[in-house]
Each structure stands twice: as C-alpha cells, then as structure tokens.
Write a protein that holds these residues in place. Structure first.
Motif, PDB file in Angstrom:
ATOM      1  N   ASP A   1       5.236   8.811 -64.258  1.00 41.41           N
ATOM      2  CA  ASP A   1       3.849   8.950 -64.348  1.00 41.41           C
ATOM      3  C   ASP A   1       3.526   9.867 -63.159  1.00 41.41           C
ATOM      4  O   ASP A   1       2.564  10.307 -63.266  1.00 41.41           O
ATOM      5  CB  ASP A   1       3.128   7.550 -64.563  1.00 41.41           C
ATOM      6  CG  ASP A   1       3.343   6.595 -65.712  1.00 41.41           C
ATOM      7  OD1 ASP A   1       4.048   7.041 -66.330  1.00 41.41           O
ATOM      8  OD2 ASP A   1       3.006   5.449 -65.133  1.00 41.41           O
ATOM      9  N   THR A   2       3.775   9.737 -61.984  1.00 40.14           N
ATOM     10  CA  THR A   2       4.306  10.169 -61.383  1.00 40.14           C
ATOM     11  C   THR A   2       5.426  10.913 -60.377  1.00 40.14           C
ATOM     12  O   THR A   2       6.228   9.880 -60.611  1.00 40.14           O
ATOM     13  CB  THR A   2       3.185   9.703 -60.245  1.00 40.14           C
ATOM     14  OG1 THR A   2       3.346  10.513 -58.590  1.00 40.14           O
ATOM     15  CG2 THR A   2       3.514   8.228 -59.407  1.00 40.14           C
ATOM     16  N   GLN A   3       5.143  12.228 -59.357  1.00 39.34           N
ATOM     17  CA  GLN A   3       6.415  12.076 -58.851  1.00 39.34           C
ATOM     18  C   GLN A   3       7.175  11.527 -57.844  1.00 39.34           C
ATOM     19  O   GLN A   3       7.567  11.105 -57.456  1.00 39.34           O
ATOM     20  CB  GLN A   3       6.232  14.064 -58.219  1.00 39.34           C
ATOM     21  CG  GLN A   3       5.945  14.519 -59.530  1.00 39.34           C
ATOM     22  CD  GLN A   3       7.371  14.812 -60.241  1.00 39.34           C
ATOM     23  OE1 GLN A   3       8.630  14.899 -59.387  1.00 39.34           O
ATOM     24  NE2 GLN A   3       7.106  15.545 -61.762  1.00 39.34           N
ATOM     25  N   SER A   4       5.576  11.014 -56.788  1.00 44.40           N
ATOM     26  CA  SER A   4       6.022  10.371 -55.735  1.00 44.40           C
ATOM     27  C   SER A   4       5.156   9.438 -55.688  1.00 44.40           C
ATOM     28  O   SER A   4       3.704   8.907 -56.048  1.00 44.40           O
ATOM     29  CB  SER A   4       5.998  11.003 -54.552  1.00 44.40           C
ATOM     30  OG  SER A   4       5.290  10.865 -53.695  1.00 44.40           O
ATOM     31  N   VAL A   5       5.782   8.078 -54.791  1.00 48.58           N
ATOM     32  CA  VAL A   5       5.142   6.807 -54.245  1.00 48.58           C
ATOM     33  C   VAL A   5       3.742   7.070 -53.936  1.00 48.58           C
ATOM     34  O   VAL A   5       2.131   6.382 -53.770  1.00 48.58           O
ATOM     35  CB  VAL A   5       5.614   5.327 -54.410  1.00 48.58           C
ATOM     36  CG1 VAL A   5       6.680   5.219 -55.284  1.00 48.58           C
ATOM     37  CG2 VAL A   5       6.142   6.070 -52.975  1.00 48.58           C
TER      38      VAL A   5
END
Ligand code: FAD
Ligand code: FES
Length: 511
Positions: A428-432
């Motif tokens: 869902d997203t590249q990075s936490v």
C-alpha cells in the motif's frame, strides 16, 4: 466528531464472562456468544440440555454489536429472488421462519423480562434513485405469494420522510441488540448454561464424543457441537466457496422525538440503504438528564470485505443521502461498520456441518439478516439436536446447492481467485514512515508482504500479511482498525490476533 463505535456498544456495559480454566463434560458445546450462539444455548437449556458457550472475546463481542437490528420478514435479497432460487415453498418457509424469529425474540423478551426496547414497527420498501415502480410491483406480488402481510402505498404513512411509492410490511420490529443479548445471557445462566469469555476454540471434532479444544489447552467433551462464530473456522472450503464477506457502514444522527416516525426503511438499490430510529435519552448517550432523544440510524455503502479503504468517503456519502431524505436529522453522533456474510442464494446456512460428523452443527451466512437468521438457528438447531423434525431444515441445509445460484457462485469465486494477484503487487505504501499513528498498511520488506500497524505512540507492530486460512493478502480496514482478508472474510485485530474465521490462528509473527 462522531464517536467511532456502535450506538449499542456505547450504551451498554461489557458482560462479565470468566475464561474456562478446566476441562468440561457437557451435553452441547456452543462456540460463539453472539445472537446465534446464545439463542441456541437458551433454547437447548429450556429443553433440559446442559450447555456451555465459549467465546474468544466475550458476550456480544462480534457482529451482534455492530448490527442495526432491523427485525424483518422481508428478505434482503427480495422475495422475487428467493422465489427464483428456492421456489414458492422455499419463499413461503423463508417468510414463515423470519416471522417466527421475530415472534420468538418478542416472547423471550416478555418471558425473561428483558428490557431490550423491543418495538413492533412497520417496514417500508421504497424506490432507489432512478428505479422503476415495476420493481416494487413485482416484489409486492412475490411477497404476497410468500405469505407476507404487505400492501402498496403511494407514499409511506409516516412523518419526516417522503418515500414516494412504497411497500408497507406490517408487524416488523426493532430492538437494542446488546440489551437483548445481555438479557439472554443472564436468562441462559439462570437456566444453568455456563458462559466462558476469553476462551478461543482452536478445534472442534465430532463423533461418538465431540471434543472442542481451547487455546489454553482445555478440552470440552460433548454430545454435540455448534459453531456459531459468524464465519466458521471449522470448515475449510465447503461453505466458504458458497458465501462472500461484505463490509457495511452505519451512522447515527440525533433527531428530536416526533420528527421521524419509528419504522424500518430500506430502498431497492444494490447495495441498498437501510434506516431505523432508536429511542434514547440524553442520559443513555452520556448526558446528565433524561430528555428524550431519537437516533436516526442509516446504513449502506457495502463493498466486498478487504477491497476498499475509503471509509471516510463512504460515511460522508451516507450522511449526504440521509440529509437529502430525512431533513430533520441533526448532528451525526456515531459512525461504525461491520461485516456480513452473503450466501450465493440469499439465505443462511444452518444445520449439520458439511463433510463433518453428524453431531457437528453450524450457523453462518447471515445474508445481512443475522438477527432473524441467528434466532432461526436457535429454533432449528434445537430441533436437529433433539432429533425432531423441522420444516425449515431443508431450506437452510448448509450442504444445499441451488442451480439458480451458479452465476453468483462463479462471480464470487472468480473474485477470490483475482485476490491472489495481490501477491505480485507493490504494498500500500513504499515506506513505513508514511504510516500515520493509529493506522496500518501492507508493505513489502525483504520480498515479503508485511502488515504493519503504527500505534498512537509511534511504535510499529509487524505481522505477516498472509492470511493463515488459504493464503490471501490481508488489507487494512481504517473504519474498524482491523486487517480484513478479501477472500473469505477472516478478520484480525490491529495487532494481528484473529477475530473471525475461517482463519483459526493469528497472523504469523516474525515478519
Ligand atoms: C452494520 C451492520 C448492520 C446490520 N444490520 C442488520 C439488521 O438490520 N438486521 C439483521 O438481522 N442483521 C443485521 N446485520 C447482521 C447481523 O448483525 C449479524 O449477522 C449477526 O449479529 C451475527 O450474529 P452471530 O451470532 O452469527 O455472530 P457474532 O455476533 O459475530 O458472534 C460470533 C461470536 O463468535 C466468537 N468467535 C469467533 N471465533 C471464535 C472461536 N474460534 N472460538 C470462540 N469464539 C469465537 C466471536 O468473538 C463472536 O463473539 C448487520 C450487520 C452489520 C455489520
Ligand atoms: S479468509 Fe480465506 S484466505 Fe483469508
């Protein structure tokens, strides 16, 4: 800001049920303390059976706390559809059984002095945006053939809502589901039923002696087992390929008493909107006086579970829809959501668990009518366990296959197959770093899909995003703060602990 909880959870206390600390021998073990499990326990206890109920969380901790508690004998999928799928006798028995369920709830409230605010009201089916009058004309005929007490009106005989042409179903009902459930739990305990909270069943097997094993290592030996966990963990695929999980949303807004007639309202759209009123008071809502207040409850905006993450937009659309039709609605006080299990032929699965021993029973596939289907389960399973004939047994048989349901079956299972492609997609997203507090997202780390939740202090909690049922990738549900599986409806809390089957265990650690 609206409260992110159901009206029912906000206006009842937690029911105290201790965990099971020993082994147990009993006539019937019921897994799940929602309306289906507790109604079954209550009716079996009335027949003299010794009963134990175990719940992984507690009484009313599941979807019974998230319902809007319309009690209707008009089937959500319409009688026209039930007639097509189950024939004229099936439609008649469906109507009869849902009517019997409403009568049963009313009788139990009376006999056990449960103040669940049970109230008989009319139900109105009206046309959705741009829909043709022919739709309700056809439904009128099908409902009459099924035995419903129904008539067509040019306008609902209510205040506060201009429905246009509609069908009026007489003697429907509404209640406060958690006040009912808590009253039912007390009535069960008065009749000797033993209810255990914080007790997860991890396996259930039938045979000469049925055995339910719990997560804490205890065994419950019984003559019969009922899985009433909303979505059964005791079945791998037989039932789960015939039903599909949908997420649905509800809001509750203040209305001055008298400005909207208490009734059930729903439209012909798909997904449809459903509306009712709950009579409350300032004190019940946390205020310091007894001034009466009505809460107008509006639900809808359903989508396949785990396949949308735009909860705010859906709540906003519900609110706009409400304000267009119910101008008396005041501030929105509550927003909540939950999951329903839609079967491919519009009716619940209640009876012997397919491919299992004779003494393992199941109730699932609420089809958005779990209050009445759960009560029908109590009546029907009691007869089956006591080896008595029941006229509804064939209609609700979990092993049934209706030829008219084939298209729905193919559609839903193709949708499940498609979900496996999410193994190949990015997270869902590249990075936490992009995950805000109290939020979650699936991210790819070292080639693996990881479900990451950031708590309010900023700490990250990682679990495998692979559902332990059959390996789909779970997705973050912002409305309920859960991880939902888009394939067969398993749900996990924000830390990955399993809440709902078919998965029987938590999301794996070590991600
Ligand atoms: C927003 C919304 C609106 C709705 N509106 C209506 C309506 O108007 N009318 C209607 O009839 N229905 C409605 N429904 C559907 C209805 O609420 C549900 O179908 C019904 O509450 C399900 O009851 P249940 O007893 O089957 O399951 P639940 O209430 O979910 O109970 C199942 C219990 O099993 C426990 N459990 C799960 N796994 C285990 C395990 N392994 N071991 C032990 N315990 C376990 C859970 O903790 C839970 O307490 C609605 C649902 C939603 C979400
Ligand atoms: S619920 Fe079946 S794979 Fe997740």
């Amino acid at each position: 800001m609206p409260r992110s909880t159901s009206l029912w959870l906000d206006t009842t206390h937690v029911y105290d049920a201790p965990p099971l600390e020993t082994d147990l021998s009993i006539d019937v073990c019921i897994i799940g303390a929602g309306i289906a499990g507790l109604t079954t326990a209550y009716l079996l206890a009335r027949e003299g059976k010794s009963v134990a109920v175990v719940d992984a969380r507690g009484v009313g901790a599941g979807e019974t706390a998230m319902t809007t508690a319309h009690l209707s004998c008009e089937i959500d999928d319409t009688f026209k559809e039930i007639h097509r799928l189950h024939g004229p006798d099936g439609a008649r028995l469906a109507c009869e059984s849902h009517r019997a369920a409403i009568d049963t709830i009313e009788r139990i409230c009376g006999e056990e002095s449960i103040d669940a605010r049970f109230e008989r009201v009319n139900g109105y089916l009206f046309l959705g945006e741009g829909h043709k009058e022919r739709e309700i004309d056809e439904e009128l005929e099908a409902a009459r053939l099924a035995g419903a007490k129904v008539m067509k009106l040019p306008q609902a005989d209510v205040v506060g809502f201009k429905s246009g042409p509609c069908l009026r179903f007489a003697a429907q009902a509404q209640f406060h589901p958690l006040r009912y459930l808590h009253g039912l739990a007390k009535a069960c305990e008065r009749r000797g039923v033993r209810i255990f909270g914080s007790t997860r069943a991890v396996s259930a097997s039938g045979g000469a002696e049925a055995i339910v094993r719990t997560g804490r290592g205890h065994a419950i030996r019984a003559q019969a087992v009922v899985t009433a966990t909303n979505s059964p963990f005791t079945d791998l695929i037989a039932i789960h390929t015939k039903q599909a999980p949908y997420h649905t949303y509800a809001i509750g807004a203040r209305v001055a008493p008298g400005l909207v007639t208490p009734a059930l309202y729903w439209d012909t759209e798909d997904p449809y909107h459903y509306v009712r009123l709950h009579r409350s008071s300032n004190r019940e809502l946390g205020g310091d006086n007894d001034v009466p207040v009505d809460i107008l409850i509006v639900g809808g905006e359903d989508h396949k579970a785990g396949q949308a993450s735009d909860a705010d937009a859906r709540f906003e659309r519900l609110e706009r829809w409400m304000r267009d039709r119910f101008p008396a609605a005041g501030a929105v006080e509550f927003r909540w959501s939950g999951q329903v299990m839609e079967t491919n032929d519009g009716l619940a699965f209640i009876g012997r668990n397919p491919l299992d021993a004779d003494n393992v029973y199941v109730v699932t596939g609420d089809s958005g009518m779990g209050m009445t289907h759960g009560t029908i389960a109590g009546l029907l399973l009691t007869d089956l366990i006591l080896r008595r004939a029941n006229p509804w047994a064939e209609l609700y048989d979990p092993g049934r296959i209706r030829s008219g349901a084939a298209i729905e079956w193919v559609k839903e299972n193709l949708n499940v197959a498609l979900q496996y492609t999410s193994w190949l997609t990015k997270g869902d997203t590249q990075s936490v770093d992009q995950i805000t507090p109290n939020n979650g997202a699936v991210v790819v780390e070292d080639g693996r899909k990881v479900a990451v939740f950031r708590d309010e202090k900023g700490t990250l909690h990682r679990r495998s995003a692979v559902c332990p049922h059959l390996g789909c990738i779970v997705s973050w549900n912002p409305a309920a703060a859960t991880w939902d599986c888009p394939c067969h409806g398993s749900r996990f809390d924000k830390f990955g602990t399993v809440m709902n089957g078919p998965a029987a265990r938590d999301l794996d650690r070590g991600a």
